[in-house]
Design a protein around this motif. Structure first.
Motif, PDB file in Angstrom:
ATOM      1  N   GLY A   1       9.803  -5.192  14.564  1.00 13.58           N
ATOM      2  CA  GLY A   1      10.044  -6.830  14.467  1.00 13.58           C
ATOM      3  C   GLY A   1      11.539  -7.209  14.867  1.00 13.58           C
ATOM      4  N   LYS A   2      12.316  -6.082  14.911  1.00 12.05           N
ATOM      5  CA  LYS A   2      13.712  -6.266  15.254  1.00 12.05           C
ATOM      6  C   LYS A   2      14.094  -6.346  16.652  1.00 12.05           C
ATOM      7  CE  LYS A   2      18.295  -4.963  14.142  1.00 12.05           C
ATOM      8  NZ  LYS A   2      19.097  -6.158  14.035  1.00 12.05           N
ATOM      9  N   GLU A   3      14.638  -7.282  17.093  1.00 12.58           N
ATOM     10  CA  GLU A   3      14.895  -7.145  18.502  1.00 12.58           C
ATOM     11  C   GLU A   3      16.288  -6.858  18.770  1.00 12.58           C
ATOM     12  OE1 GLU A   3      13.479  -7.563  21.508  1.00 12.58           O
ATOM     13  OE2 GLU A   3      11.272  -8.081  20.675  1.00 12.58           O
ATOM     14  N   PRO A   4      16.703  -6.113  19.744  1.00  6.33           N
ATOM     15  CA  PRO A   4      18.051  -5.996  20.109  1.00  6.33           C
ATOM     16  C   PRO A   4      19.047  -6.803  20.263  1.00  6.33           C
ATOM     17  CG  PRO A   4      16.803  -4.752  21.819  1.00  6.33           C
ATOM     18  CD  PRO A   4      15.756  -5.470  20.709  1.00  6.33           C
ATOM     19  N   GLU A   5      20.046  -6.962  19.657  1.00  5.46           N
ATOM     20  CA  GLU A   5      20.794  -8.236  19.636  1.00  5.46           C
ATOM     21  C   GLU A   5      22.449  -7.646  19.742  1.00  5.46           C
ATOM     22  OE1 GLU A   5      17.908 -11.692  17.659  1.00  5.46           O
ATOM     23  OE2 GLU A   5      19.571 -10.787  16.432  1.00  5.46           O
ATOM     24  N   GLU A   6      22.819  -6.987  18.719  1.00  6.64           N
ATOM     25  CA  GLU A   6      24.077  -6.570  18.649  1.00  6.64           C
ATOM     26  C   GLU A   6      24.335  -5.824  20.065  1.00  6.64           C
ATOM     27  OE1 GLU A   6      26.504  -7.619  16.619  1.00  6.64           O
ATOM     28  OE2 GLU A   6      25.036  -8.872  15.661  1.00  6.64           O
ATOM     29  N   GLU A   7      25.671  -5.460  20.400  1.00  2.00           N
ATOM     30  CA  GLU A   7      25.829  -4.705  21.478  1.00  2.00           C
ATOM     31  C   GLU A   7      25.224  -3.264  21.186  1.00  2.00           C
ATOM     32  OE1 GLU A   7      30.031  -4.148  22.286  1.00  2.00           O
ATOM     33  OE2 GLU A   7      29.737  -4.687  24.434  1.00  2.00           O
ATOM     34  N   ILE A   8      25.849  -2.558  20.137  1.00  2.00           N
ATOM     35  CA  ILE A   8      25.201  -1.195  19.889  1.00  2.00           C
ATOM     36  C   ILE A   8      23.512  -1.075  20.178  1.00  2.00           C
ATOM     37  CG2 ILE A   8      25.430  -1.504  17.374  1.00  2.00           C
ATOM     38  CD1 ILE A   8      26.023   1.251  17.362  1.00  2.00           C
ATOM     39  N   GLU A   9      22.953  -2.240  19.724  1.00  2.00           N
ATOM     40  CA  GLU A   9      21.282  -2.217  19.693  1.00  2.00           C
ATOM     41  C   GLU A   9      20.918  -2.450  21.180  1.00  2.00           C
ATOM     42  OE1 GLU A   9      21.573  -4.566  15.264  1.00  2.00           O
ATOM     43  OE2 GLU A   9      20.947  -5.628  16.931  1.00  2.00           O
ATOM     44  N   ARG A  10      21.842  -3.431  21.834  1.00  2.00           N
ATOM     45  CA  ARG A  10      21.223  -3.499  23.249  1.00  2.00           C
ATOM     46  C   ARG A  10      21.409  -2.305  24.078  1.00  2.00           C
ATOM     47  NH1 ARG A  10      24.456  -7.062  25.362  1.00  2.00           N
ATOM     48  NH2 ARG A  10      25.862  -7.557  23.518  1.00  2.00           N
ATOM     49  N   TYR A  11      22.433  -1.749  23.883  1.00  2.00           N
ATOM     50  CA  TYR A  11      22.805  -0.239  24.458  1.00  2.00           C
ATOM     51  C   TYR A  11      21.889   0.581  24.352  1.00  2.00           C
ATOM     52  CZ  TYR A  11      26.693  -2.166  27.792  1.00  2.00           C
ATOM     53  OH  TYR A  11      27.475  -2.865  28.245  1.00  2.00           O
ATOM     54  N   LEU A  12      21.632   0.718  22.990  1.00  2.00           N
ATOM     55  CA  LEU A  12      20.686   1.986  22.663  1.00  2.00           C
ATOM     56  C   LEU A  12      19.293   1.677  23.219  1.00  2.00           C
ATOM     57  CD1 LEU A  12      19.972   4.407  21.122  1.00  2.00           C
ATOM     58  CD2 LEU A  12      19.593   2.895  19.021  1.00  2.00           C
ATOM     59  N   TYR A  13      18.880   0.494  23.012  1.00  2.00           N
ATOM     60  CA  TYR A  13      17.474   0.073  23.612  1.00  2.00           C
ATOM     61  C   TYR A  13      17.616   0.502  25.223  1.00  2.00           C
ATOM     62  CZ  TYR A  13      13.417  -2.147  25.010  1.00  2.00           C
ATOM     63  OH  TYR A  13      11.994  -2.724  25.349  1.00  2.00           O
ATOM     64  N   ALA A  14      18.672   0.159  25.941  1.00  2.00           N
ATOM     65  CA  ALA A  14      18.750   0.313  27.343  1.00  2.00           C
ATOM     66  C   ALA A  14      18.963   1.594  27.596  1.00  2.00           C
ATOM     67  CB  ALA A  14      20.076  -0.555  27.697  1.00  2.00           C
ATOM     68  N   CYS A  15      19.393   2.582  27.107  1.00  2.00           N
ATOM     69  CA  CYS A  15      19.616   3.772  27.261  1.00  2.00           C
ATOM     70  C   CYS A  15      18.360   4.811  26.900  1.00  2.00           C
ATOM     71  CB  CYS A  15      20.680   4.551  26.599  1.00  2.00           C
ATOM     72  SG  CYS A  15      22.137   3.879  27.386  1.00  2.00           S
TER      73      CYS A  15
ATOM     74  N   ASP B   1      13.321  -2.187  32.660  1.00  2.00           N
ATOM     75  CA  ASP B   1      13.868  -3.378  33.205  1.00  2.00           C
ATOM     76  C   ASP B   1      14.536  -4.400  32.174  1.00  2.00           C
ATOM     77  OD1 ASP B   1      12.880  -2.614  35.503  1.00  2.00           O
ATOM     78  OD2 ASP B   1      11.149  -3.799  35.337  1.00  2.00           O
ATOM     79  N   LYS B   2      13.974  -4.313  30.910  1.00  2.00           N
ATOM     80  CA  LYS B   2      14.309  -5.129  29.603  1.00  2.00           C
ATOM     81  C   LYS B   2      15.756  -4.616  29.323  1.00  2.00           C
ATOM     82  CE  LYS B   2      13.339  -6.276  24.839  1.00  2.00           C
ATOM     83  NZ  LYS B   2      12.163  -6.268  24.000  1.00  2.00           N
ATOM     84  N   GLY B   3      15.795  -3.397  29.222  1.00  2.00           N
ATOM     85  CA  GLY B   3      17.055  -2.595  29.041  1.00  2.00           C
ATOM     86  C   GLY B   3      18.203  -2.828  29.798  1.00  2.00           C
ATOM     87  N   ALA B   4      18.033  -3.160  31.050  1.00  2.00           N
ATOM     88  CA  ALA B   4      18.996  -3.272  32.005  1.00  2.00           C
ATOM     89  C   ALA B   4      19.496  -4.653  31.912  1.00  2.00           C
ATOM     90  CB  ALA B   4      18.652  -3.037  33.341  1.00  2.00           C
ATOM     91  N   GLU B   5      18.568  -5.498  31.584  1.00  2.00           N
ATOM     92  CA  GLU B   5      18.756  -7.165  31.292  1.00  2.00           C
ATOM     93  C   GLU B   5      19.672  -7.194  30.163  1.00  2.00           C
ATOM     94  OE1 GLU B   5      15.627 -10.537  31.009  1.00  2.00           O
ATOM     95  OE2 GLU B   5      15.296  -9.268  32.602  1.00  2.00           O
TER      96      GLU B   5
ATOM     97  N   GLU C   1      22.823   0.151  39.186  1.00  2.00           N
ATOM     98  CA  GLU C   1      23.947   0.394  38.515  1.00  2.00           C
ATOM     99  C   GLU C   1      23.971   1.258  37.278  1.00  2.00           C
ATOM    100  OE1 GLU C   1      27.262  -2.598  36.921  1.00  2.00           O
ATOM    101  OE2 GLU C   1      25.567  -3.410  37.499  1.00  2.00           O
ATOM    102  N   HIS C   2      23.031   0.897  36.379  1.00  2.00           N
ATOM    103  CA  HIS C   2      22.432   1.575  35.106  1.00  2.00           C
ATOM    104  C   HIS C   2      22.129   2.979  35.474  1.00  2.00           C
ATOM    105  CE1 HIS C   2      21.543   2.167  31.047  1.00  2.00           C
ATOM    106  NE2 HIS C   2      20.391   1.629  31.053  1.00  2.00           N
TER     107      HIS C   2
END
Ligand SMILES: [Fe+2]
Ligand SMILES: [Fe+2]
Length: 181
Positions: A97-111, A156-160, A168-169
């Protein structure tokens, strides 16, 4: 202070499957490379690497709970930084239930999912990552029967989330994984 060797040892304590260990190391390398690209200091680079390395820590032993066992018990008990624990939590928003918001969270999700997908692509190529092109990955992404367990929407969501074009990713990550050998 927890160092990289401690985290490696923890990974090996909880994960015996070589493929899963390898996945964790790939995500760790991806996170480190992005942290450096973003100009983070060494402490922050270590945190990004560690979040990548340990994001699936409880997957093998506690598949039902994943990642709750890691974020509620194992990682805090070991004294891991809150930002690492929260990033691990946010890599599986559908479970936590926790969406990635902080930068480290967003990058982890994206990778995460893209690394698994690219590893699958590397396995069907004679030279793995060495001569991999962005177009080879894109082609496989369009083939829904290939690595069908990897949700394309998550990629797709990760790159976004990191504000990058998917291509590019992928190009960035090919370079990272090439160096892993
Ligand atoms: Fe996971
Ligand atoms: Fe993962």
């Amino acid at each position: 202070m927890i160092d990289r060797n401690d985290s490696e040892a923890l990974l090996e304590e909880y994960i015996s499957n070589d493929n899963l260990q390898h996945h964790c190391r790939m995500v760790a390398e991806a996170m480190e490379a992005y942290a450096r690209e973003l100009g983070k200091d060494e402490g922050e680079v270590d945190r990004w690497w560690t979040a990548g390395l340990l994001h699936d820590l409880d997957w093998e032993q506690y598949p039902e709970e994943h990642p709750a066992k890691a974020v509620d018990e194992i990682l805090p008990e070991q004294g891991y930084d809150e930002s690492i624990v929260e990033a691990v939590k946010a890599h599986a928003p559908e479970r936590t239930g926790k969406e990635p918001e902080e930068e480290i969270e967003r990058y982890l999700y994206a990778c995460d999912e893209i690394s698994g997908f690219m590893y699958a692509v590397s396995l069907v190529r004679p030279n793995g990552f060495q001569d991999m092109k962005v177009s080879s990955v894109r082609k496989k992404l369009k083939d829904s029967s290939f690595a069908s367990n990897v949700p394309r929407e998550a990629i797709d969501k990760g790159a976004e989330l990191i504000g990058k074009e998917r291509s590019e990713h992928i190009r960035f990550l090919i370079d990272v994984f090439k160096k892993m050998g």
